[in-house]
Design a protein around this motif. Sequence first.
Motif, mmCIF file in Angstrom:
data_model
loop_
_atom_site.group_PDB
_atom_site.id
_atom_site.type_symbol
_atom_site.label_atom_id
_atom_site.label_comp_id
_atom_site.label_asym_id
_atom_site.label_seq_id
_atom_site.Cartn_x
_atom_site.Cartn_y
_atom_site.Cartn_z
ATOM 1 N N THR A 61 2.097 -12.085 -6.097
ATOM 2 C CA THR A 61 3.083 -12.189 -5.011
ATOM 3 C C THR A 61 4.066 -11.157 -5.246
ATOM 4 O OG1 THR A 61 2.920 -14.430 -5.141
ATOM 5 C CG2 THR A 61 5.048 -13.532 -4.733
ATOM 6 N N ILE A 62 4.300 -10.685 -6.326
ATOM 7 C CA ILE A 62 5.383 -9.693 -6.716
ATOM 8 C C ILE A 62 4.713 -8.389 -6.218
ATOM 9 C CG2 ILE A 62 6.516 -8.348 -8.222
ATOM 10 C CD1 ILE A 62 6.672 -10.747 -10.069
ATOM 11 N N PHE A 63 3.727 -8.072 -6.571
ATOM 12 C CA PHE A 63 2.985 -6.604 -6.079
ATOM 13 C C PHE A 63 2.744 -6.512 -4.792
ATOM 14 C CE2 PHE A 63 2.834 -6.016 -10.791
ATOM 15 C CZ PHE A 63 2.987 -4.742 -10.811
ATOM 16 N N LEU A 64 2.269 -7.638 -3.979
ATOM 17 C CA LEU A 64 2.259 -7.404 -2.482
ATOM 18 C C LEU A 64 3.579 -7.706 -1.750
ATOM 19 C CD1 LEU A 64 -0.954 -9.733 -2.215
ATOM 20 C CD2 LEU A 64 -0.629 -7.207 -2.280
ATOM 21 N N SER A 65 4.546 -8.171 -2.269
ATOM 22 C CA SER A 65 5.827 -8.115 -1.922
ATOM 23 C C SER A 65 6.439 -6.652 -1.901
ATOM 24 C CB SER A 65 6.784 -8.927 -2.495
ATOM 25 O OG SER A 65 6.299 -10.203 -2.177
ATOM 26 N N LEU A 66 6.225 -5.947 -2.958
ATOM 27 C CA LEU A 66 6.536 -4.630 -3.312
ATOM 28 C C LEU A 66 5.868 -3.699 -2.152
ATOM 29 C CD1 LEU A 66 6.600 -4.425 -6.955
ATOM 30 C CD2 LEU A 66 8.460 -4.059 -5.474
ATOM 31 N N SER A 67 4.491 -4.219 -2.111
ATOM 32 C CA SER A 67 3.726 -3.364 -0.988
ATOM 33 C C SER A 67 4.450 -3.373 0.407
ATOM 34 C CB SER A 67 2.236 -3.411 -1.167
ATOM 35 O OG SER A 67 2.088 -4.858 -0.246
ATOM 36 N N ALA A 68 4.913 -4.399 0.581
ATOM 37 C CA ALA A 68 5.487 -4.402 1.824
ATOM 38 C C ALA A 68 6.681 -3.900 2.185
ATOM 39 C CB ALA A 68 5.692 -6.081 2.094
ATOM 40 N N PHE A 69 7.482 -3.862 0.913
ATOM 41 C CA PHE A 69 8.760 -2.892 0.822
ATOM 42 C C PHE A 69 8.513 -1.360 0.993
ATOM 43 C CE2 PHE A 69 11.634 -0.657 -2.114
ATOM 44 C CZ PHE A 69 12.897 -0.919 -1.298
ATOM 45 N N LEU A 70 7.425 -1.139 0.317
ATOM 46 C CA LEU A 70 7.004 0.483 0.302
ATOM 47 C C LEU A 70 6.578 0.727 2.123
ATOM 48 C CD1 LEU A 70 5.447 1.212 -2.999
ATOM 49 C CD2 LEU A 70 7.928 1.439 -2.241
ATOM 50 N N LEU A 71 5.865 -0.261 2.584
ATOM 51 C CA LEU A 71 5.831 -0.149 3.952
ATOM 52 C C LEU A 71 7.190 0.087 4.878
ATOM 53 C CD1 LEU A 71 3.927 -0.077 6.630
ATOM 54 C CD2 LEU A 71 4.106 -2.578 6.255
ATOM 55 N N ALA B 256 2.895 6.573 -1.014
ATOM 56 C CA ALA B 256 1.407 6.296 -0.904
ATOM 57 C C ALA B 256 0.720 5.842 -2.053
ATOM 58 C CB ALA B 256 0.822 7.565 -0.056
ATOM 59 N N ILE B 257 0.709 6.606 -3.124
ATOM 60 C CA ILE B 257 0.124 6.276 -4.358
ATOM 61 C C ILE B 257 0.702 4.903 -4.839
ATOM 62 C CG2 ILE B 257 -0.220 7.066 -6.876
ATOM 63 C CD1 ILE B 257 -0.114 9.834 -5.819
ATOM 64 N N ALA B 258 1.881 4.897 -4.825
ATOM 65 C CA ALA B 258 2.570 3.321 -5.574
ATOM 66 C C ALA B 258 2.045 2.279 -4.539
ATOM 67 C CB ALA B 258 3.972 3.401 -5.391
ATOM 68 N N THR B 259 1.979 2.589 -3.323
ATOM 69 C CA THR B 259 1.543 1.556 -2.190
ATOM 70 C C THR B 259 0.027 0.937 -2.636
ATOM 71 O OG1 THR B 259 2.912 2.210 -0.605
ATOM 72 C CG2 THR B 259 0.986 0.774 0.133
ATOM 73 N N ILE B 260 -0.869 2.123 -2.541
ATOM 74 C CA ILE B 260 -2.330 1.911 -3.186
ATOM 75 C C ILE B 260 -2.319 0.931 -4.507
ATOM 76 C CG2 ILE B 260 -4.448 2.846 -3.475
ATOM 77 C CD1 ILE B 260 -3.590 4.961 -1.518
ATOM 78 N N LEU B 261 -1.639 1.633 -5.537
ATOM 79 C CA LEU B 261 -1.638 0.830 -6.825
ATOM 80 C C LEU B 261 -1.218 -0.490 -6.648
ATOM 81 C CD1 LEU B 261 -2.000 1.248 -9.827
ATOM 82 C CD2 LEU B 261 0.409 1.906 -9.620
ATOM 83 N N PHE B 262 -0.197 -0.771 -5.925
ATOM 84 C CA PHE B 262 0.447 -2.289 -5.715
ATOM 85 C C PHE B 262 -0.490 -3.180 -5.075
ATOM 86 C CE2 PHE B 262 5.212 -0.612 -5.952
ATOM 87 C CZ PHE B 262 5.134 -0.451 -7.165
ATOM 88 N N LEU B 263 -1.177 -2.388 -4.013
ATOM 89 C CA LEU B 263 -2.005 -3.359 -3.254
ATOM 90 C C LEU B 263 -3.345 -3.661 -4.170
ATOM 91 C CD1 LEU B 263 -2.288 -1.522 0.158
ATOM 92 C CD2 LEU B 263 -1.666 -3.782 -0.021
ATOM 93 N N MET B 264 -3.796 -2.578 -4.890
ATOM 94 C CA MET B 264 -4.879 -2.968 -5.883
ATOM 95 C C MET B 264 -4.501 -4.005 -6.955
ATOM 96 S SD MET B 264 -7.340 -1.296 -4.802
ATOM 97 C CE MET B 264 -7.313 -0.193 -3.307
ATOM 98 N N MET C 30 -2.603 -1.551 5.511
ATOM 99 C CA MET C 30 -1.996 -0.815 4.436
ATOM 100 C C MET C 30 -2.736 0.436 3.855
ATOM 101 S SD MET C 30 1.157 -2.187 4.233
ATOM 102 C CE MET C 30 1.645 -1.638 2.512
ATOM 103 N N LEU C 31 -4.120 0.197 3.523
ATOM 104 C CA LEU C 31 -4.927 1.090 3.054
ATOM 105 C C LEU C 31 -5.103 2.448 3.998
ATOM 106 C CD1 LEU C 31 -8.051 -0.306 1.223
ATOM 107 C CD2 LEU C 31 -5.865 1.039 0.217
ATOM 108 N N ILE C 32 -5.019 2.096 5.440
ATOM 109 C CA ILE C 32 -5.147 3.172 6.279
ATOM 110 C C ILE C 32 -3.765 3.781 6.120
ATOM 111 C CG2 ILE C 32 -4.824 3.395 8.938
ATOM 112 C CD1 ILE C 32 -6.984 1.091 9.273
ATOM 113 N N GLY C 33 -2.677 3.212 6.284
ATOM 114 C CA GLY C 33 -1.222 3.853 6.417
ATOM 115 C C GLY C 33 -1.095 4.785 5.119
ATOM 116 N N ALA C 34 -1.395 4.114 4.080
ATOM 117 C CA ALA C 34 -1.135 4.825 2.661
ATOM 118 C C ALA C 34 -2.208 6.050 2.678
ATOM 119 C CB ALA C 34 -1.197 3.800 1.659
ATOM 120 N N GLY C 35 -3.332 5.754 2.956
ATOM 121 C CA GLY C 35 -4.365 7.030 2.746
ATOM 122 C C GLY C 35 -4.200 7.960 3.816
#
Length: 161
Positions: free
Chosen positions: A94-104, A66-74, A46-51
């Motif tokens: 759980t919520i933030f990692l699900s949001l990261s998958a959604f943003l992917l 990308a910024i939201a994904t990195i923030l949600f991952l962190m 995910m970091l590779i993709g967002a970065g």
Amino acid sequence: MFGISPLGWLHTLGSLPAIPLAIYMLARYGRITPRTRAGTVYFVSMLIGAGTIFLFAHQPVSYGIAIATILFLMIGYGAAKMQFLGRAAIYIETIFLSLSAFLLMVPTVSETLRRVPDGHPFVTDLKSPLLLGAQAGLLVILVLGVTAQILALRKKRKLAN
């Protein structure tokens, strides 16, 4: 092929493992689990993709995702270490990692529909009913998925007490 630059391929192939890993973790654990081998590879992918999106994206929305994904991952990966969150940490994780998958998945589905089949994509307009329907479907999956995850965590917590 598909009008993707070498940097675009780096981005695509770097982030691609996150999709089956997220599916695997959701099927096996009921959520994305950061403290597993699959969770570690998901994080890196995910970091590779967002970065890498910053290297070639031309639309401001791409930077925002990308910024939201990195923030949600962190937040998702750091929640367990934030002791002040207490019992809420697992829910926030759980919520933030699900949001990261959604943003992917939102740009993945959009880009796939706009590039495949090569030369005659399914979608040529960002306001296409097919694209909007696919994005709406992803939102429904997110809402239902997060709800199911929260209910499962609550049930698990009740059984443990």
